[in-house]
Write an enzyme that holds these catalytic residues in place. Structure first.
Site, mmCIF file in Angstrom:
data_model
loop_
_atom_site.group_PDB
_atom_site.id
_atom_site.type_symbol
_atom_site.label_atom_id
_atom_site.label_comp_id
_atom_site.label_asym_id
_atom_site.label_seq_id
_atom_site.Cartn_x
_atom_site.Cartn_y
_atom_site.Cartn_z
ATOM 1 N N THR A 270 35.854 2.525 -46.604
ATOM 2 C CA THR A 270 35.041 2.002 -45.415
ATOM 3 C C THR A 270 35.800 2.333 -44.034
ATOM 4 O O THR A 270 35.053 2.546 -43.203
ATOM 5 C CB THR A 270 35.314 0.393 -45.667
ATOM 6 O OG1 THR A 270 36.671 0.154 -45.936
ATOM 7 C CG2 THR A 270 34.522 -0.074 -46.796
ATOM 8 N N PHE A 398 33.437 -7.635 -42.024
ATOM 9 C CA PHE A 398 34.538 -7.669 -42.871
ATOM 10 C C PHE A 398 34.215 -8.579 -44.234
ATOM 11 O O PHE A 398 35.245 -9.348 -44.656
ATOM 12 C CB PHE A 398 35.786 -7.851 -42.189
ATOM 13 C CG PHE A 398 36.382 -6.874 -41.439
ATOM 14 C CD1 PHE A 398 36.939 -5.694 -42.245
ATOM 15 C CD2 PHE A 398 36.224 -6.768 -40.064
ATOM 16 C CE1 PHE A 398 37.721 -4.473 -41.485
ATOM 17 C CE2 PHE A 398 37.008 -5.395 -39.513
ATOM 18 C CZ PHE A 398 37.538 -4.562 -40.130
ATOM 19 N N CYS A 405 37.724 -9.399 -46.367
ATOM 20 C CA CYS A 405 38.439 -8.312 -46.490
ATOM 21 C C CYS A 405 39.980 -8.691 -46.267
ATOM 22 O O CYS A 405 40.338 -9.204 -45.375
ATOM 23 C CB CYS A 405 38.043 -7.323 -45.584
ATOM 24 S SG CYS A 405 39.026 -5.751 -45.441
HETATM 25 C C1 HEM Z 1 36.634 -6.737 -49.295
HETATM 26 C C2 HEM Z 1 34.990 -4.351 -45.326
HETATM 27 C C3 HEM Z 1 39.274 -2.147 -44.978
HETATM 28 C C4 HEM Z 1 40.847 -4.013 -49.084
HETATM 29 C C5 HEM Z 1 35.899 -6.623 -48.174
HETATM 30 C C6 HEM Z 1 34.584 -7.009 -48.017
HETATM 31 C C7 HEM Z 1 34.167 -6.232 -46.957
HETATM 32 C C8 HEM Z 1 35.220 -5.222 -46.588
HETATM 33 C C9 HEM Z 1 32.795 -6.200 -46.268
HETATM 34 C C10 HEM Z 1 34.089 -8.210 -48.629
HETATM 35 C C11 HEM Z 1 33.010 -7.315 -49.841
HETATM 36 C C12 HEM Z 1 32.246 -8.521 -50.538
HETATM 37 O O1 HEM Z 1 32.005 -9.547 -50.020
HETATM 38 O O2 HEM Z 1 31.436 -8.060 -51.597
HETATM 39 C C13 HEM Z 1 35.948 -3.699 -45.018
HETATM 40 C C14 HEM Z 1 35.797 -2.434 -43.852
HETATM 41 C C15 HEM Z 1 36.843 -1.977 -43.811
HETATM 42 C C16 HEM Z 1 37.889 -2.557 -44.875
HETATM 43 C C17 HEM Z 1 34.677 -2.456 -43.131
HETATM 44 C C18 HEM Z 1 37.257 -0.864 -42.741
HETATM 45 C C19 HEM Z 1 36.762 -0.843 -41.626
HETATM 46 C C20 HEM Z 1 39.969 -2.343 -46.130
HETATM 47 C C21 HEM Z 1 41.474 -1.943 -46.218
HETATM 48 C C22 HEM Z 1 41.783 -2.634 -47.321
HETATM 49 C C23 HEM Z 1 40.659 -3.374 -47.973
HETATM 50 C C24 HEM Z 1 42.267 -1.078 -45.362
HETATM 51 C C25 HEM Z 1 43.245 -2.548 -48.087
HETATM 52 C C26 HEM Z 1 44.236 -2.521 -47.329
HETATM 53 C C27 HEM Z 1 39.773 -5.105 -49.523
HETATM 54 C C28 HEM Z 1 40.003 -5.909 -50.669
HETATM 55 C C29 HEM Z 1 38.656 -6.662 -50.681
HETATM 56 C C30 HEM Z 1 38.047 -6.288 -49.545
HETATM 57 C C31 HEM Z 1 40.981 -5.870 -51.653
HETATM 58 C C32 HEM Z 1 38.169 -7.671 -51.894
HETATM 59 C C33 HEM Z 1 38.744 -9.197 -51.473
HETATM 60 C C34 HEM Z 1 38.399 -10.041 -52.619
HETATM 61 O O3 HEM Z 1 37.452 -9.928 -53.010
HETATM 62 O O4 HEM Z 1 39.388 -10.975 -52.631
HETATM 63 N N1 HEM Z 1 36.272 -5.397 -47.239
HETATM 64 N N2 HEM Z 1 37.167 -3.298 -45.565
HETATM 65 N N3 HEM Z 1 39.706 -3.282 -47.166
HETATM 66 N N4 HEM Z 1 38.773 -5.177 -48.762
HETATM 67 FE FE1 HEM Z 1 38.119 -4.535 -46.759
#
Ligand code: HEM
Length: 461
Positions: A270, A398, A405
């Protein structure tokens, strides 16, 4: 009061509306359908009921953890083939490992820990800058490919103290290729009847091979750490040795592997897509590029950015926020009502556990919040306290609530550092000045076939 039936396109026997979903870029279909059927409509995807909501009002209503929980959509159910009950694809409520991993791992990406990763992030960023300098202005750069090298190396080095050295290879890292194909196939599988999945042998073999490539890298990283233990509070050590304060439990081995796959995927895909969109919008909007350049020249000049300057450049923040509004790389998220419910003041009934897909991409362009120019790139709408004054949940790239996130601070710092380093040193131009945005989708989206040149700056500040 009587409820109204949710609008639904006519469907084909057995396949339902499955054939109306674009196989390569599903978000395209969701946008077209919303134009035709409005802010809420219902699809029958080969027997699976999918409600799609696209307005700010509905996004805001379903962003309520007392009434709605994260639904693992059919596409995420397929991703679970590799990631199981790790964060991101776990059922919560339902799977205890989500709660344990959430409590143990949240601190690994706290603001303080992310600040401590600054130097390691800078190390990886310098490799990208050096590559662009060495290749020179004639070289056609594929920014999505180089940002993928950068973000994949950064998450692995910063959180697992492991170097992938992707910049030393002409080919993408095998993990990145396997992941892209795996995610795309997961999406396709979720949009086709099960019998098709079962009979497409070569797709099935490839799908299993791609998962093996991802899990092999995770094994390699884990074995390396077990053979060369280090004393560091990084994600890997926290996963291996952390104990949950509430239950006293640690993470089981299988769950550690699956969580590592999640961090390798979510931690880079992402961010690289978002960085590519940012460069695209800046090149399409020379005025914004000029203002951003001026801010960087004035506040930082040509010395390296320091960790204390993160979050201190208002125009830079506005550019990133505006890009993530117009082009959220996670275009939709899934949710479901905990109990039978209605939305829009009793207008539509939705039975409990029904799958609702929230089109973040559409809701973040709702003219009711963003005005008639909602489709335009205008960082000014995020400046001077306007971002802070937005209505609740209007900007949600996010995700939301307890499933939001975990890497937001990490991505936020990384994007700032990279953009400053690039714009300090290069004038960027589009390879094809007539390029107009097209999307490439592998569960998340990024610009397709977008190429640039990087010309070393002469008029340094
Ligand atoms: C969950 C976006 C960067 C790790 C999410 C979700 C979104 C998102 C929208 C929720 C998804 C859902 O509701 O199904 C983004 C965007 C990023 C980014 C746009 C960068 C611009 C990162 C980075 C990491 C990360 C750098 C790790 C260091 C995670 C994890 C989840 C998550 C582990 C799952 C959380 C859970 O279900 O408990 N992200 N993310 N993301 N993201 Fe990110």
């Amino acid at each position: 009061r009587m409820t109204t039936p949710i609008p639904s396109p006519p469907s084909i026997p057995f396949l339902g509306n499955a054939t109306s979903i674009d196989k390569e870029v599903p978000v395209r279909s969701y946008i077209l359908l919303a134009r035709q059927y409005g802010e809420i409509y219902q699809l029958n995807l080969a027997g699976y009921t999918q409600i799609v909501v696209s307005s700010y009002e509905l996004l805001n209503e379903v962003s309520n953890q007392e009434r709605f929980y994260k639904k693992i959509t059919p596409a995420l159910m397929e991703v679970r083939n590799a990631t199981g009950d790790a964060l991101f694809t776990a059922h919560a409520p339902g799977e205890e490992n989500w709660y344990i991993a959430h409590r143990i791992l949240m601190p690994a990406f706290s603001a303080t820990n992310v600040r401590n990763m600054f130097d390691d992030m800078y190390d990886i960023t310098s490799q990208l800058v050096l590559k662009w300098e060495r290749f020179g202005p004639g070289h056609v750069i594929d920014p999505a490919a180089d940002f993928t090298r950068l973000t994949l190396d950064a998450i692995t080095f910063c959180s697992m103290s492991y170097r992938l050295n992707s910049f030393y290879s002409d080919e993408p890292h095998p993990f990145a290729t396997a992941m892209t194909d795996f995610l795309a196939e997961s999406g396709r599988r979720s949009n086709q009847p099960g019998f098709l999945t079962a009979i497409k042998r070569s797709a099935l073999n490839k799908y299993e091979q791609d998962q093996k490539v991802m899990l092999d890298l995770v094994d390699e990283i884990l074995n390396d750490r077990r053979e060369h233990p280090i004393e560091k509070n990084d994600l890997l050590n926290i996963m291996l040795f952390g104990k949950d304060k509430e239950t006293g439990k640690g993470l089981p081995d299988d769950n550690i592997k699956r969580n590592l796959v999640v961090f390798l995927i979510a931690g880079h895909e992402t961010t690289s897509g978002t960085l590519t969109f940012i460069i695209y919008y800046l090149l399409k909007n020379p005025d914004a590029m000029r203002k951003l350049r001026e801010e960087i020249d004035e506040k930082i000049g040509d010395r390296p950015m320091t960790v204390n300057e993160v979050n201190k450049l208002p125009y830079l923040l506005a550019v990133i926020r505006e890009t993530m509004r117009l082009a959220p790389t996670v275009t939709a998220r899934g949710t479901s009502p905990i109990n039978d419910t209605t939305v829009l003041n009793g207008k539509y009934a939705i039975p409990k556990d029904t799958s609702i897909l929230i089109s973040i991409a559409m809701a973040q362009r709702d003219p009711k919040v963003w005005g008639e120019d909602a489709g335009e790139f205008r960082p000014e709408r995020m400046l001077d306290g306007k971002f802070e004054a937005l209505p609740p949940n209007a900007w949600q790239p996010f995700g939301f609530g307890m499933r939001a996130c975990i890497g937001r601070a990490f991505a936020w710092q990384e994007m700032q550092l990279v953009l400053v380093a690039i714009l300090q040193r290069f004038d960027l131009v589009m390879h094809d000045p007539s390029y107009s945005l097209e999307l490439k989708s592998s569960l998340t989206v990024k610009p397709k076939d977008f190429k640039i040149h990087a010309i070393a700056r002469t008029g340094k500040p």
